[in-house]
Scaffold this active site. Structure first.
Site, PDB file in Angstrom:
ATOM      1  N   ALA A   1       0.845  -1.206   0.000  1.00 16.93           N
ATOM      2  CA  ALA A   1       0.000   0.000   0.000  1.00 16.93           C
ATOM      3  C   ALA A   1       0.878   1.253   0.000  1.00 16.93           C
ATOM      4  O   ALA A   1       0.614   2.212  -0.735  1.00 16.93           O
ATOM      5  CB  ALA A   1      -0.919  -0.012   1.211  1.00 16.93           C
TER       6      ALA A   1
ATOM      7  N   HIS B   1      -2.982 -15.424 -15.327  1.00 17.65           N
ATOM      8  CA  HIS B   1      -3.384 -14.799 -14.057  1.00 17.65           C
ATOM      9  C   HIS B   1      -4.831 -14.336 -14.151  1.00 17.65           C
ATOM     10  O   HIS B   1      -5.180 -13.593 -15.069  1.00 17.65           O
ATOM     11  CB  HIS B   1      -2.532 -13.566 -13.761  1.00 17.65           C
ATOM     12  CG  HIS B   1      -1.112 -13.876 -13.405  1.00 17.65           C
ATOM     13  ND1 HIS B   1      -0.240 -12.923 -12.956  1.00 17.65           N
ATOM     14  CD2 HIS B   1      -0.418 -15.035 -13.425  1.00 17.65           C
ATOM     15  CE1 HIS B   1       0.934 -13.481 -12.719  1.00 17.65           C
ATOM     16  NE2 HIS B   1       0.852 -14.769 -13.001  1.00 17.65           N
TER      17      HIS B   1
ATOM     18  N   GLU C   1      -6.542 -13.649  -6.364  1.00 19.51           N
ATOM     19  CA  GLU C   1      -5.673 -13.835  -7.535  1.00 19.51           C
ATOM     20  C   GLU C   1      -5.448 -15.327  -7.749  1.00 19.51           C
ATOM     21  O   GLU C   1      -5.029 -16.036  -6.831  1.00 19.51           O
ATOM     22  CB  GLU C   1      -4.326 -13.135  -7.326  1.00 19.51           C
ATOM     23  CG  GLU C   1      -3.409 -13.300  -8.537  1.00 19.51           C
ATOM     24  CD  GLU C   1      -2.046 -12.616  -8.362  1.00 19.51           C
ATOM     25  OE1 GLU C   1      -1.942 -11.422  -8.683  1.00 19.51           O
ATOM     26  OE2 GLU C   1      -1.102 -13.280  -7.895  1.00 19.51           O
TER      27      GLU C   1
ATOM     28  N   ASP D   1      -4.010  -9.030  -4.741  1.00 19.93           N
ATOM     29  CA  ASP D   1      -3.353 -10.327  -4.517  1.00 19.93           C
ATOM     30  C   ASP D   1      -3.212 -10.630  -3.024  1.00 19.93           C
ATOM     31  O   ASP D   1      -2.291 -11.312  -2.613  1.00 19.93           O
ATOM     32  CB  ASP D   1      -1.996 -10.376  -5.227  1.00 19.93           C
ATOM     33  CG  ASP D   1      -1.023  -9.344  -4.702  1.00 19.93           C
ATOM     34  OD1 ASP D   1      -1.461  -8.421  -3.969  1.00 19.93           O
ATOM     35  OD2 ASP D   1       0.175  -9.462  -4.995  1.00 19.93           O
TER      36      ASP D   1
ATOM     37  N   GLU E   1      13.400 -18.948 -10.869  1.00 19.96           N
ATOM     38  CA  GLU E   1      13.631 -17.531 -11.176  1.00 19.96           C
ATOM     39  C   GLU E   1      13.404 -16.679  -9.929  1.00 19.96           C
ATOM     40  O   GLU E   1      14.168 -15.759  -9.655  1.00 19.96           O
ATOM     41  CB  GLU E   1      12.691 -17.097 -12.315  1.00 19.96           C
ATOM     42  CG  GLU E   1      12.993 -15.736 -12.881  1.00 19.96           C
ATOM     43  CD  GLU E   1      12.190 -14.619 -12.237  1.00 19.96           C
ATOM     44  OE1 GLU E   1      12.425 -13.469 -12.587  1.00 19.96           O
ATOM     45  OE2 GLU E   1      11.333 -14.894 -11.369  1.00 19.96           O
TER      46      GLU E   1
HETATM   47  P1  GTP Z   1       2.603  -7.340  -8.238  1.00 26.13           P
HETATM   48  O1  GTP Z   1       2.474  -5.916  -7.859  1.00 26.13           O
HETATM   49  O2  GTP Z   1       3.963  -7.948  -7.976  1.00 26.13           O
HETATM   50  O3  GTP Z   1       1.512  -8.175  -7.658  1.00 26.13           O
HETATM   51  O4  GTP Z   1       2.482  -7.412  -9.810  1.00 26.13           O
HETATM   52  P2  GTP Z   1       1.192  -7.057 -10.673  1.00 26.13           P
HETATM   53  O5  GTP Z   1       0.038  -6.704  -9.828  1.00 26.13           O
HETATM   54  O6  GTP Z   1       1.632  -6.131 -11.751  1.00 26.13           O
HETATM   55  O7  GTP Z   1       0.795  -8.455 -11.290  1.00 26.13           O
HETATM   56  P3  GTP Z   1       1.603  -9.473 -12.156  1.00 26.13           P
HETATM   57  O8  GTP Z   1       0.554 -10.176 -12.915  1.00 26.13           O
HETATM   58  O9  GTP Z   1       2.719  -8.878 -12.915  1.00 26.13           O
HETATM   59  O10 GTP Z   1       2.274 -10.465 -11.086  1.00 26.13           O
HETATM   60  C1  GTP Z   1       1.570 -11.025 -10.041  1.00 26.13           C
HETATM   61  C2  GTP Z   1       2.295 -12.225  -9.477  1.00 26.13           C
HETATM   62  O11 GTP Z   1       2.712 -13.104 -10.523  1.00 26.13           O
HETATM   63  C3  GTP Z   1       3.565 -11.969  -8.713  1.00 26.13           C
HETATM   64  O12 GTP Z   1       3.289 -11.652  -7.385  1.00 26.13           O
HETATM   65  C4  GTP Z   1       4.281 -13.331  -8.838  1.00 26.13           C
HETATM   66  O13 GTP Z   1       3.697 -14.295  -7.969  1.00 26.13           O
HETATM   67  C5  GTP Z   1       3.939 -13.717 -10.240  1.00 26.13           C
HETATM   68  N1  GTP Z   1       4.944 -13.190 -11.181  1.00 26.13           N
HETATM   69  C6  GTP Z   1       4.779 -12.176 -12.035  1.00 26.13           C
HETATM   70  N2  GTP Z   1       5.901 -11.956 -12.741  1.00 26.13           N
HETATM   71  C7  GTP Z   1       6.794 -12.888 -12.340  1.00 26.13           C
HETATM   72  C8  GTP Z   1       8.157 -13.180 -12.714  1.00 26.13           C
HETATM   73  O14 GTP Z   1       8.759 -12.551 -13.556  1.00 26.13           O
HETATM   74  N3  GTP Z   1       8.753 -14.223 -12.065  1.00 26.13           N
HETATM   75  C9  GTP Z   1       8.111 -14.978 -11.122  1.00 26.13           C
HETATM   76  N4  GTP Z   1       8.802 -15.966 -10.558  1.00 26.13           N
HETATM   77  N5  GTP Z   1       6.848 -14.708 -10.750  1.00 26.13           N
HETATM   78  C10 GTP Z   1       6.194 -13.679 -11.337  1.00 26.13           C
HETATM   79 MG    MG Z   2       0.015  -9.011  -7.821  1.00 26.05          MG
END
Ligand code: GTP
Ligand code: MG
Length: 258
Positions: free
Chosen positions: A67, A133, A152, A85, A167
């Site tokens: 936040a 997602h 999520e 999430d 990764e």
């Molecule tokens: P956050 O602010 O991190 O939640 O990202 P976002 O709201 O932009 O959503 P996004 O869909 O990019 O990613 C959400 C979740 O997907 C992350 O918290 C990870 O669990 C997973 N994730 C996304 N990108 C990656 C990545 O490059 N590597 C790995 N290992 N996990 C990822």
């Molecule tokens: Mg997220």
């Protein structure tokens, strides 16, 4: 609910507890849906698209940290609207086609609304990350209110999950500053994982087609052989003949009922 004699910090604490509980209940509800699908598949269908399921509730510390990072007001309504999430579920499946099959089965349920879908399978991230997602919303019925709670859901294959967990470890090991050579190798590994997924999908499709034709074949069909766990496999006559030529044993044409 506001209790008139409580100091404001007690009310805030109670509100935050309810807020966190609503996400726990939302996870419980979606997990029940997934477990029902899983059990039904085990009993009714010939294979189960769901391999593993994990869930996690974001800690209050991580919620506050996120936040602040997003410059949000520390207010439960604002957080609910902007951080999606807090409740997270990850479904791992065997084949690429299972990802969309599972998505469709969840999206068809009337009490579950898909709010957003990000398809990193169709369009992988620059680093090679792939997964589907979904942010879904589910009603949680409490004693005095109904909350629409976002969850999520990440859906990915075993190969995608293998890549993402490695990764993730590397990313944190290098404190987010991963050397370029490793980034390149990770990207290469993601491409390898993707090729494996495509190959496994192709094999899976072929096996299902063979099964379907075996099911459609008349009983006692010559040219069918037992094949491991598969009920029956239709073998083309030419292949059977060539096997018979190469093998001193009789051709396996009579073994079709095993
Ligand atoms: P956050 O602010 O991190 O939640 O990202 P976002 O709201 O932009 O959503 P996004 O869909 O990019 O990613 C959400 C979740 O997907 C992350 O918290 C990870 O669990 C997973 N994730 C996304 N990108 C990656 C990545 O490059 N590597 C790995 N290992 N996990 C990822
Ligand atoms: Mg997220």
């Amino acid at each position: 609910m506001h209790a008139p004699n409580n100091p404001p910090e007690i009310d805030l604490r109670a509100e935050f507890t309810r807020f966190m509980m609503s996400y726990k209940f939302a996870i419980d509800e979606v997990m029940t849906k997934i477990n029902i699908l899983r059990e039904e598949f085990n009993h009714v269908h010939d294979y189960n698209p769901i391999e593993h399921v994990n869930s996690r509730l974001k800690s209050p510390e991580s919620i506050l940290e996120k936040a602040q990072r997003k410059s949000l007001e520390i207010d439960t309504a604002v957080i609910r609207e902007n951080i999606h999430d807090i409740a997270g579920i990850r479904i791992t499946c065997s084949f690429l086609s299972d990802i969309y099959k599972i998505r469709d089965m969840l999206a068809r349920q009337v009490d579950l609304t898909v709010i957003t879908e990000r398809d990193y399978v169709a369009a992988p991230k620059a680093n090679g990350y792939t997964s589907l997602h979904l942010i879904v919303s589910i009603p949680v019925f409490m004693s005095d209110r109904v909350e629409q709670v976002p969850v999520e859901i990440q859906i990915r294959t075993i190969a995608m999950d293998f890549w993402a967990s490695l990764e993730h470890k590397i990313y944190y090991k290098y404190n987010r500053e991963v050397p370029v050579t490793l980034l390149d190798e990770l990207k290469d590994a993601a491409a390898t994982a993707n090729r494996l997924d495509l190959k496994m999908q192709n094999l899976h499709t072929q096996v299902r087609q063979l099964n379907a034709s075996a099911d459609a074949a008349p009983a006692g069909n010559e040219g069918t052989v037992p094949f491991g766990d598969l009920e029956r496999l239709i073998v083309p006559k030419a292949l059977l003949d060539s096997l018979a030529e190469q093998s001193p044993r009789p051709a396996p044409t009579e073994a079709s009922d095993a």
